[in-house]
Design a protein around this motif. Structure first.
Motif, PDB file in Angstrom:
ATOM      1  N   PHE A   1       1.036  -1.040  -0.008  1.00 33.73           N
ATOM      2  CA  PHE A   1      -0.093  -0.171   0.009  1.00 33.73           C
ATOM      3  C   PHE A   1       0.852   1.244  -0.034  1.00 33.73           C
ATOM      4  CE2 PHE A   1      -2.558  -3.210   1.404  1.00 33.73           C
ATOM      5  CZ  PHE A   1      -3.756  -3.059   0.955  1.00 33.73           C
ATOM      6  N   LEU A   2       0.659   2.144  -0.890  1.00 33.72           N
ATOM      7  CA  LEU A   2       1.465   3.344  -1.015  1.00 33.72           C
ATOM      8  C   LEU A   2       0.709   4.506  -1.114  1.00 33.72           C
ATOM      9  CD1 LEU A   2       4.025   1.662  -3.715  1.00 33.72           C
ATOM     10  CD2 LEU A   2       4.463   2.477  -1.295  1.00 33.72           C
ATOM     11  N   LYS A   3       0.964   5.510  -0.630  1.00 34.60           N
ATOM     12  CA  LYS A   3       0.364   7.120  -0.794  1.00 34.60           C
ATOM     13  C   LYS A   3       0.997   7.435  -2.054  1.00 34.60           C
ATOM     14  CE  LYS A   3      -0.628   7.845   4.021  1.00 34.60           C
ATOM     15  NZ  LYS A   3      -2.087   7.764   3.883  1.00 34.60           N
ATOM     16  N   VAL A   4       0.310   8.743  -2.703  1.00 35.05           N
ATOM     17  CA  VAL A   4       0.948   9.064  -3.687  1.00 35.05           C
ATOM     18  C   VAL A   4       2.400   9.480  -3.655  1.00 35.05           C
ATOM     19  CG1 VAL A   4       0.525  11.181  -5.315  1.00 35.05           C
ATOM     20  CG2 VAL A   4      -1.541   9.932  -4.632  1.00 35.05           C
ATOM     21  N   GLY A   5       3.268   9.345  -4.634  1.00 39.71           N
ATOM     22  CA  GLY A   5       4.678   9.672  -4.246  1.00 39.71           C
ATOM     23  C   GLY A   5       5.431   8.660  -3.487  1.00 39.71           C
ATOM     24  N   GLU A   6       4.716   7.901  -2.778  1.00 41.28           N
ATOM     25  CA  GLU A   6       5.421   6.939  -1.827  1.00 41.28           C
ATOM     26  C   GLU A   6       6.175   6.024  -2.309  1.00 41.28           C
ATOM     27  OE1 GLU A   6       4.687   4.750   2.635  1.00 41.28           O
ATOM     28  OE2 GLU A   6       2.868   5.338   1.227  1.00 41.28           O
ATOM     29  N   GLU A   7       7.216   5.627  -1.744  1.00 47.73           N
ATOM     30  CA  GLU A   7       8.035   4.510  -2.235  1.00 47.73           C
ATOM     31  C   GLU A   7       8.431   3.603  -1.239  1.00 47.73           C
ATOM     32  OE1 GLU A   7      11.446   6.063  -4.556  1.00 47.73           O
ATOM     33  OE2 GLU A   7      12.731   5.681  -2.864  1.00 47.73           O
ATOM     34  N   LYS A   8       8.504   2.332  -1.314  1.00 53.01           N
ATOM     35  CA  LYS A   8       8.942   1.335  -0.327  1.00 53.01           C
ATOM     36  C   LYS A   8       9.717   0.230  -0.822  1.00 53.01           C
ATOM     37  CE  LYS A   8       5.025   1.707   2.511  1.00 53.01           C
ATOM     38  NZ  LYS A   8       3.525   0.718   2.930  1.00 53.01           N
ATOM     39  N   THR A   9      10.402  -0.425  -0.177  1.00 56.12           N
ATOM     40  CA  THR A   9      11.363  -1.685  -0.526  1.00 56.12           C
ATOM     41  C   THR A   9      10.802  -2.923  -0.090  1.00 56.12           C
ATOM     42  OG1 THR A   9      13.480  -0.305  -0.214  1.00 56.12           O
ATOM     43  CG2 THR A   9      13.577  -2.767  -0.044  1.00 56.12           C
ATOM     44  N   VAL A  10      10.669  -3.696  -1.230  1.00 55.61           N
ATOM     45  CA  VAL A  10       9.901  -5.053  -1.221  1.00 55.61           C
ATOM     46  C   VAL A  10      11.001  -6.033  -1.130  1.00 55.61           C
ATOM     47  CG1 VAL A  10       8.184  -6.683  -1.891  1.00 55.61           C
ATOM     48  CG2 VAL A  10       7.997  -4.316  -2.210  1.00 55.61           C
ATOM     49  N   THR A  11      10.873  -6.959  -0.154  1.00 48.37           N
ATOM     50  CA  THR A  11      11.831  -8.166  -0.226  1.00 48.37           C
ATOM     51  C   THR A  11      11.271  -9.651  -0.248  1.00 48.37           C
ATOM     52  OG1 THR A  11      12.183  -8.222   2.314  1.00 48.37           O
ATOM     53  CG2 THR A  11      13.559  -6.789   1.059  1.00 48.37           C
ATOM     54  N   PHE A  12      11.812 -10.376  -1.007  1.00 46.66           N
ATOM     55  CA  PHE A  12      11.494 -11.963  -1.104  1.00 46.66           C
ATOM     56  C   PHE A  12      12.858 -12.701  -0.530  1.00 46.66           C
ATOM     57  CE2 PHE A  12       8.999  -9.771  -4.274  1.00 46.66           C
ATOM     58  CZ  PHE A  12       7.407 -10.050  -3.775  1.00 46.66           C
ATOM     59  N   THR A  13      12.622 -13.652   0.355  1.00 50.00           N
ATOM     60  CA  THR A  13      13.511 -14.569   0.737  1.00 50.00           C
ATOM     61  C   THR A  13      13.164 -16.028   0.488  1.00 50.00           C
ATOM     62  OG1 THR A  13      14.341 -12.926   2.412  1.00 50.00           O
ATOM     63  CG2 THR A  13      14.940 -15.337   2.419  1.00 50.00           C
ATOM     64  N   ILE A  14      13.973 -16.512  -0.417  1.00 49.76           N
ATOM     65  CA  ILE A  14      13.423 -17.995  -0.641  1.00 49.76           C
ATOM     66  C   ILE A  14      14.832 -19.000  -0.344  1.00 49.76           C
ATOM     67  CG2 ILE A  14      11.842 -17.436  -2.523  1.00 49.76           C
ATOM     68  CD1 ILE A  14      14.183 -18.179  -4.652  1.00 49.76           C
ATOM     69  N   ASP A  15      14.422 -20.263  -0.630  1.00 50.87           N
ATOM     70  CA  ASP A  15      15.418 -21.159  -0.260  1.00 50.87           C
ATOM     71  C   ASP A  15      15.224 -22.423  -1.089  1.00 50.87           C
ATOM     72  OD1 ASP A  15      13.423 -22.790   0.421  1.00 50.87           O
ATOM     73  OD2 ASP A  15      13.748 -22.538   2.686  1.00 50.87           O
TER      74      ASP A  15
END
Length: 736
Positions: A681-695
């Motif tokens: 979920f992001l507000k206008v102009g907002e940025e976030k880091t998304v991470t995925f960890t797998i094995d």
């Protein structure tokens, strides 16, 4: 009622006596559960044990009143708590306080791609069941979407086993947090309704383990589900409800399941197979679910007097019976005999809000040419709403998930309440699909009888459409036989009731046409290029109209994505390409592991709408994909990270999807497979880091020759996408 009061009296008496002396071990919840089970088992008679392994009414099985062990009470789900029926009949009990909140169908839940929504759904549903004193919910359903003609797809979670597994775990945890058991179904390979009691499924082990079992495995090993329901169909010639391969070899031995195996109603066919092959509780025998039934039917169940007679004759022993009782007692101790479980609540405003939030997040925007949506009611002052599904109640019908809802807001009502006097809404039915509103004794109260001809209805619709500023056609399927309904499969991919022709004609008289598809299945859309805006609206439950209005008017930014592929034509679906649906007495899954998007990508067939697809009223930018390492060993994990930014003019959510591709394998593999997702979920102009960890589990395939999961050394790719067909970034890595 007297029977229940007597049971309660006995249990209280035992507890009162125990408080004065020494509490029996099986009633002492400070003792380890397994010790309590063995103590209770040692005190039970043979007849009491036999009574516990089969039903005593349509939806209950006995406890042991003498020992203060309560009954088990089941209720149909998975979308709401079924109304009460009479003890020995399917006829409605005519209670006045059993009208529930209807939650969106599981196709809509899975389309949220939001595990928090799944947890909220399960918790809310569990609260409703707990309040009604039910200790087992017969759901959720997690069979894989193999064909768009399966009449029961609307109760399931889509075509991808990873997604279904990730979404079912929080649902189960939410239900069971109330001291109510989820009973995950239908185990396994229940992928059609045609000849569902008799069809023998032939499937290779790779498809079984990679496609059809993973969601069930997640339910057992990650969610610790307390009950599993067998399926109607056969596998390897044995009925699913007493199938040693599924229930003993896989469920018990491979996955270490310690809960109760419950038969689907009418799913038991043989006493000895039921004894030895892993079934614990028999329900629904001697009834077709609607008309048959007798007060003495329960003594004739396969695991009732026939089982008792076999033991008394010495033909079978009691070892298997004791194991069944252990599993049933474990279920009871986790539910009805857990004194710390919460009380629950029913039909509340809080549950209505939960249902609406889930519905809003599950709606999928499929097309939005020239930004016709969200509707600008300052610009469009005259709105034509056309289609039977704009007014027809959808909580009644469809099979065992049919509900007596406390209320249901129709799409037309939702639009009228939201728009008020700001614009004029004119309604025309357009076509007649199903005028009935009665299923299994639950009556919608709607009178949809229509005396006008099809031509008159069409002409009325075209007239109001021509005069309107914008047209909302709300159509699709319903929960009648041969549509989205238990017991029968659909007959074709096309829309029923002449809707295709009507939609094309509407597009000619008004270019501002929005099509809202109410269904739990993909449908053909031969007019897709003629219609500028398309919305997948599902069966959304009590708050259906409110949720749809919120998305159509822009109060809520659409954020749902498809959990199954929409093919252009039926022949584009793998099962139908091989003419392997529905089969006769046997059906062979010739497509093997290539189900849904796996098949479309293998054969380079462009779908109408791909798996994982859904538009938004805002826009998102993907950037800066990284991996914390490029080479891993089988004992390592690898983490991928990227930045996601809302570059549009509205707050909104994006579902970021991780797919893994095995560049070179010794066995055929899909081009890519979903192995991670995150709803951001992001507000206008907002940025976030998304991470995925797998094995290595995310890199593995099932080797049927060695009967084990294998992660082969070599090169892999991680692909980040907004859908299976919209890959934004790739990164290479290797397994040593």
């Amino acid at each position: 009622m007297l029977h229940k009061l007597f049971t309660a009296f006995i249990m209280l008496s035992v507890l009162n006596i125990s408080a004065q002396k020494t509490l029996p071990i099986y009633l002492d919840d400070t003792k380890p559960t397994e010790q309590r089970i063995e103590d209770a088992l040692s005190k039970m008679t043979l007849e009491e044990k036999i009574a516990m392994v089969h039903a005593q009414s349509k939806f209950s099985s006995p406890g042991v009143p003498r020992l203060g062990i309560p009954e088990n009470w089941m209720t149909d789900g998975p979308h709401g708590i079924r109304p009460e029926v009479k003890w020995d009949e399917w006829q409605q009990a005519e209670w006045t306080n059993d009208s529930c909140i209807a939650f969106p169908a599981l196709t809509a839940l899975s389309a949220t791609w939001n595990k928090n929504m799944s947890l909220l759904y399960g918790k809310s549903l569990g609260e409703e069941a707990r309040y009604r004193n039910k200790n087992v919910i017969l759901g959720p359903g997690i069979n894989i979407y193999r064909s768009p003609l399966n009449g029961r797809n609307f109760e399931y979670m889509g075509e991808d086993p990873f997604l279904a597994g990730e979404m079912v775990v929080p649902y189960i945890e939410g239900v069971q947090s109330n001291g109510v058991a989820a009973c995950v179904k239908h185990f396994a390979l229940n992928n059609q309704e045609t000849n569902r009691h008799g069809v023998n499924v032939i499937v290779d082990d790779r498809a079984l383990y990679e496609i059809y079992l993973p969601a069930f495995k997640a339910a057992v090993q990650k969610a610790n589900v307390w009950a599993v329901m067998g399926s109607y169909n056969k596998y390897k010639g044995l009925q699913g409800c007493h199938n040693s391969f599924l229930l003993q070899d896989i469920l018990r031995k491979e996955w270490s399941f310690d809960g109760a195996v419950v038969a689907d109603w009418g799913g038991v066919h043989n006493t000895k197979e039921s004894i030895y092959n892993g079934l614990d509780m028999e329900f629904g025998t001697w009834t077709d679910g609607l008309t048959w039934g007798a007060s003495n039917a329960y003594d004739n169940y396969y695991m009732a007097k026939p089982y008792l007679d076999l033991i008394k004759s010495g033909e079978v022993g009691t070892k298997e019976l004791d194991e069944k009782i252990r599993n049933i007692l474990r279920l009871i101790f986790r539910t009805n005999m857990d004194r710390n479980r919460p009380w629950g609540s029913f039909g509340t405003a809080e549950h209505a809000v939960a249902a609406r939030n889930i519905a809003e997040e599950g709606i999928v925007l499929l097309k939005n040419k020239e930004a016709l949506l969200p509707l600008d009611i300052k610009k469009y002052k005259k709105i034509a709403v056309i289609g039977e599904n704009a007014i027809k109640m959808m909580t009644v019908g469809g099979g065992s998930s049919s509900l007596k809802a406390r209320y249901e807001i129709s799409p037309l009502q939702g639009l009228q309440e939201r728009i008020g006097a700001e614009a004029e809404i004119i309604y025309a039915r357009g076509y007649v699909g199903d005028a009935s509103g009665n299923y299994n004794g639950v009556v919608s109260g709607q009178n949809l009888t229509e005396n006008r001809s099809a031509e008159e209805l069409k002409n009325e619709a075209l007239k109001i459409a021509k005069d309107a500023d914008v047209v909302l056609f709300i159509g699709g399927l319903n929960k009648s036989d041969f549509q989205d309904s238990e017991g029968n499969d659909r007959k074709e991919l096309e829309l029923p009731y002449g809707q295709n022709e009507l939609i094309s004609e509407l597009a000619k008289v008004n270019k501002n046409l929005v099509y809202v598809n109410i269904s739990g299945n993909a449908v053909a859309m031969p007019w897709e290029k003629e219609v500028p805006a398309i919305v997948q609206g599902w069966f959304l439950g009590s708050e259906s109209g409110s949720a749809l209005a919120a998305v159509l008017l822009g109060d809520v930014n659409p954020s749902g994505k498809l959990t199954f592929t929409f093919p252009v034509a039926l022949k584009d679906n793998a099962a139908h390409a091989y003419k392997a649906f529905p089969g006769g007495d046997e059906v062979t899954y010739k497509e093997s592991i290539f189900v849904g998007y796996r098949w479309h990508e293998k054969e380079k067939i462009k779908p109408l709408f791909p798996f994982g697809y859904g538009l938004s009223y805002t826009s998102f930018q993907y950037s800066d994909l990284k991996a914390d390492k490029t080479k891993i060993t089988p004992n390592d994990k690898i983490t991928f990270s990227l930045t996601i930014k809302n570059t549009g003019k509205r707050d909104g959510a994006e579902i970021v999807q991780l797919y893994i591709s095995d560049v070179k394998s010794s066995l055929p593999r899909p081009i890519k497979e979903l192995k991670g997702f995150d709803k951001v979920f992001l507000k206008v102009g907002e940025e976030k880091t998304v991470t995925f960890t797998i094995d290595k589990e995310a890199l593995s395939f099932f080797n049927d020759k060695e009967h084990q999961w294998i992660a082969e050394p070599g090169d892999f790719q991680a692909l980040i996408g907004a859908s299976s067909a919209d890959i934004k970034a790739k990164i290479n890595f290797s397994l040593k």
